[in-house]
Design a protein around this motif. Structure first.
Motif, PDB file in Angstrom:
ATOM      1  N   PRO A 149       0.831  -1.210   0.000  1.00  0.00           N
ATOM      2  CA  PRO A 149       0.000   0.000   0.000  1.00  0.00           C
ATOM      3  C   PRO A 149       0.867   1.263   0.000  1.00  0.00           C
ATOM      4  N   ALA A 150       0.325   2.331  -0.561  1.00  0.00           N
ATOM      5  CA  ALA A 150       1.010   3.622  -0.549  1.00  0.00           C
ATOM      6  C   ALA A 150       1.010   4.168   0.877  1.00  0.00           C
ATOM      7  N   ILE A 151       2.022   4.966   1.184  1.00  0.00           N
ATOM      8  CA  ILE A 151       2.079   5.600   2.496  1.00  0.00           C
ATOM      9  C   ILE A 151       2.067   7.112   2.315  1.00  0.00           C
ATOM     10  N   PRO A 152       1.604   7.849   3.316  1.00  0.00           N
ATOM     11  CA  PRO A 152       1.598   9.310   3.220  1.00  0.00           C
ATOM     12  C   PRO A 152       3.017   9.859   3.062  1.00  0.00           C
ATOM     13  N   MET A 153       3.127  11.024   2.432  1.00  0.00           N
ATOM     14  CA  MET A 153       4.427  11.665   2.240  1.00  0.00           C
ATOM     15  C   MET A 153       4.374  13.100   2.749  1.00  0.00           C
ATOM     16  N   TYR A 154       5.543  13.591   3.144  1.00  0.00           N
ATOM     17  CA  TYR A 154       5.710  14.972   3.563  1.00  0.00           C
ATOM     18  C   TYR A 154       6.888  15.571   2.804  1.00  0.00           C
ATOM     19  N   ALA A 155       6.822  16.875   2.568  1.00  0.00           N
ATOM     20  CA  ALA A 155       7.920  17.607   1.943  1.00  0.00           C
ATOM     21  C   ALA A 155       7.937  19.001   2.561  1.00  0.00           C
TER      22      ALA A 155
END
Length: 166
Positions: A149-155
């Protein structure tokens, strides 16, 4: 002179409209002295902390870095390079946080960090307690099938605003 003022305000409007409204609203931080490393934001799900420091140098007045909080932490989100990710609302990112930190040595200058978050639609069913349960055997079968599954990302991006002090 009176005719110029309205045009100056119109020219400044795009700068104010550039940032959407962040999910987190906070006042400007406490003024920080040169050389003092301070935490700007912690993101527990990414096992990361954003920290920065004013340098007192004209070429690079402020430095910031994303630091791992603990080697034992198991991240449920990932921190990615801002320039590579190019976050935008059109790409599914949300403008999460706007952090402003004034300089104690140069009050006309402040560091501004913009944090973006890309959520994922988990789409998992909830049990009777409203919790999303992950069972090891099912998760291992999914991983073996190559369907992680995809996971959340931050930038995060940093800029220094205001006039430099001599």
């Amino acid at each position: 002179m009176r005719l110029i003022a309205p045009f100056l305000l119109l020219a400044a409007l795009p700068a104010f409209a550039a940032d959407p409204t962040p999910e987190i609203t906070r006042p400007a931080g406490t003024p920080q002295a040169n050389g003092v490393v301070h935490t700007l934001r912690q993101i527990p799900e990414a096992c990361a902390r954003i920290e920065g420091a004013f340098t007192g140098q004209a070429a690079e007045p402020y430095r910031f870095a994303v630091v791992r909080t603990s080697q034992n932490c198991q991240p449920r989100a990932r921190f990615v390079d801002f320039d590579k990710a190019k976050p935008s609302e059109a790409a599914g990112w949300k403008f999460n946080d706007l952090i402003r930190v004034p300089s104690a040595a140069c009050p006309s200058q402040q560091a501004v960090v913009r944090v973006w978050r890309k959520p994922v639609d988990v789409g998992q069913e909830r049990d009777g307690q409203g919790q999303s349960r992950i069972y090891l055997d099912d998760a291992m079968k999914t991983a073996a099938a190559g369907k992680l599954p995809a996971i959340p990302m931050y930038a995060a991006a940093m800029s220094v605003e205001g006039k430099a002090c001599p």
